[in-house]
Motif scaffolding. Structure first.
Motif, mmCIF file in Angstrom:
data_model
loop_
_atom_site.group_PDB
_atom_site.id
_atom_site.type_symbol
_atom_site.label_atom_id
_atom_site.label_comp_id
_atom_site.label_asym_id
_atom_site.label_seq_id
_atom_site.Cartn_x
_atom_site.Cartn_y
_atom_site.Cartn_z
ATOM 1 N N GLU A 1 0.913 -1.240 0.046
ATOM 2 C CA GLU A 1 -0.051 -0.078 0.115
ATOM 3 C C GLU A 1 0.957 1.259 -0.086
ATOM 4 O OE1 GLU A 1 -3.244 -0.099 -0.356
ATOM 5 O OE2 GLU A 1 -2.976 -2.241 -0.579
ATOM 6 N N ALA A 2 1.983 1.273 0.664
ATOM 7 C CA ALA A 2 3.047 2.450 0.687
ATOM 8 C C ALA A 2 3.555 2.669 -0.498
ATOM 9 C CB ALA A 2 4.085 1.967 1.809
ATOM 10 N N LEU A 3 3.780 1.538 -1.313
ATOM 11 C CA LEU A 3 4.334 1.770 -2.594
ATOM 12 C C LEU A 3 3.281 2.593 -3.696
ATOM 13 C CD1 LEU A 3 6.388 1.394 -4.995
ATOM 14 C CD2 LEU A 3 5.606 -1.084 -5.201
ATOM 15 N N LEU A 4 2.009 2.061 -3.577
ATOM 16 C CA LEU A 4 1.074 2.640 -4.301
ATOM 17 C C LEU A 4 0.662 3.870 -3.981
ATOM 18 C CD1 LEU A 4 -1.815 -0.081 -4.191
ATOM 19 C CD2 LEU A 4 -0.100 0.127 -5.982
ATOM 20 N N ARG A 5 0.951 4.286 -2.453
ATOM 21 C CA ARG A 5 0.790 5.938 -2.360
ATOM 22 C C ARG A 5 2.079 6.638 -2.914
ATOM 23 N NH1 ARG A 5 -3.887 7.380 0.614
ATOM 24 N NH2 ARG A 5 -4.658 5.385 1.637
ATOM 25 N N ILE A 6 3.075 6.342 -3.324
ATOM 26 C CA ILE A 6 3.945 7.096 -3.982
ATOM 27 C C ILE A 6 3.404 7.711 -5.148
ATOM 28 C CG2 ILE A 6 6.356 7.080 -5.036
ATOM 29 C CD1 ILE A 6 7.134 5.070 -3.078
ATOM 30 N N PHE A 7 2.791 6.953 -5.909
ATOM 31 C CA PHE A 7 2.258 7.420 -7.269
ATOM 32 C C PHE A 7 0.833 8.136 -7.212
ATOM 33 C CE2 PHE A 7 5.232 3.986 -7.741
ATOM 34 C CZ PHE A 7 6.350 4.634 -8.584
ATOM 35 N N ALA A 8 0.202 8.229 -5.861
ATOM 36 C CA ALA A 8 -1.182 8.500 -5.784
ATOM 37 C C ALA A 8 -1.589 9.814 -6.460
ATOM 38 C CB ALA A 8 -1.525 8.615 -4.102
#
Length: 334
Positions: free
Chosen positions: A207-214
């Motif tokens: 989830e943290a990885l996805l948030r990088i590109f949010a």
């Protein structure tokens, strides 16, 4: 006298919303939980549960009893600790922790939590932080080591106290010959289009990885998933994919791999220890908290500047800080 086992079963049903959930929480079979509640109903001569489809609902009296019973059980737990025999053998602490904290923090803590003859005074189970918080809140464990990643908040219930252990930042791990490897810090926008190796979907690191590109109108192109950080590092070493990995519990990187932080330092998590307020005066809890704080100081003693304005979400604060008992002698705890 009211049957406490039945009361615990009723409170667990109220907390989890089902007999099956209560059974999982208490370590019984669903049939055993049902029988415990039925005995309580007979003692009180009143229905506490009613069937609704395949599940159950608490009656009005059942809801009232569960609400009051939760407080009674918490007080009883506090009384049991106050009345415990400090000279007797201590019960081993039950600790829940996320796996990187188990690797990066708990080794020295568990080493110290032993009797002079080597008997263990604590056991640890590695679970997801959300599950760990639930386990400590319901009394299934005594302590939980959890983390709050600023992009994936973790809420502590009102009857659970949390204390700071350390800060932990996640870096991008990439091959040493990668075009970005020469940068001291990486811009998030420069990572769009890269191939990524990640923990599985649903994991907090994922989830943290996805948030990088949010806010970049992009998604990471994930080509491999694995729960083992060492495997993700190896994929980077072979040039297959880059990864976002926290520093805590991360083994030394092999030759051919480098780690670089994000320039905005947005992927920082706070590691905390959680325990129920009713356990705040337990010498065993206080000693474990002190040991965790000492282990955490060796990991990352200073709060990163990017996180200073962020708050740890939690229930209402305690009116007073738990009293610090005298330092224990030898290896005894309780």
């Amino acid at each position: 006298m009211m049957d406490l086992q039945g009361l615990r079963a009723l409170v667990a049903v109220a907390r989890t919303g089902s007999v099956v959930g209560a059974a999982d929480q208490l370590g019984y079979t669903p049939s055993a939980v049902s029988q415990q509640v039925k005995k309580l109903e007979r003692d009180l001569d009143a229905p506490l549960l009613e069937r609704r489809g395949r599940g159950v609902l608490l009656t009005e009296r059942g809801r009232a009893l569960a609400a009051e019973g939760d407080d009674v059980l918490e007080r009883l737990e506090r009384l049991e600790h106050l009345g415990s025999d400090d000279e007797g053998p201590p019960a081993p602490l039950r600790i829940a922790s996320f796996s990187t904290a188990t690797r990066g923090l708990l080794g020295p803590v568990l080493r110290e939590l032993r009797t002079p003859d080597g008997s263990a005074l604590a056991s640890v189970t590695s679970v997801d932080p959300f599950e760990a918080m639930e386990l400590v809140a319901t009394g299934a464990v005594d302590l939980a080591v959890v983390h709050n990643w600023n992009s994936v908040p973790l809420i502590a219930p009102a009857h659970v106290v949390t204390e700071h252990v350390c800060w932990d930042e996640a870096d991008v791990v990439l091959p040493a010959d990668h075009p970005l490897a020469g940068d001291d810090e990486l811009e998030r926008s420069a990572l769009v289009g890269e191939s990524w190796a990640s923990t599985p979907r649903g994991a907090i690191c994922h989830e943290a990885l996805l948030r990088i590109f949010a806010d970049l109108d992009a998604l990471p192109r994930i080509v491999a998933e694995d729960t083992d950080f060492a495997s993700l590092v190896e994929l980077a070493r072979h040039g297959v994919a880059i990864s976002l990995l926290p520093r805590l519990g991360r083994s030394p990187l092999p030759d051919g791999v480098v780690a670089r932080p994000l320039s905005d330092h947005s992927q920082v998590r706070e590691v905390r220890v959680a325990y129920r307020r009713s356990m705040a005066q337990s010498p065993g809890i206080r000693r474990a908290v002190r040991l965790l704080a000492a282990a955490g100081a060796a990991v990352g003693p200073e709060e990163p500047e990017a996180t200073r304005a962020r708050q740890w979400p939690a229930g209402p604060p305690a009116t007073t800080e738990p009293a610090e008992p005298p330092a224990p002698t030898g290896s005894a705890t309780g």
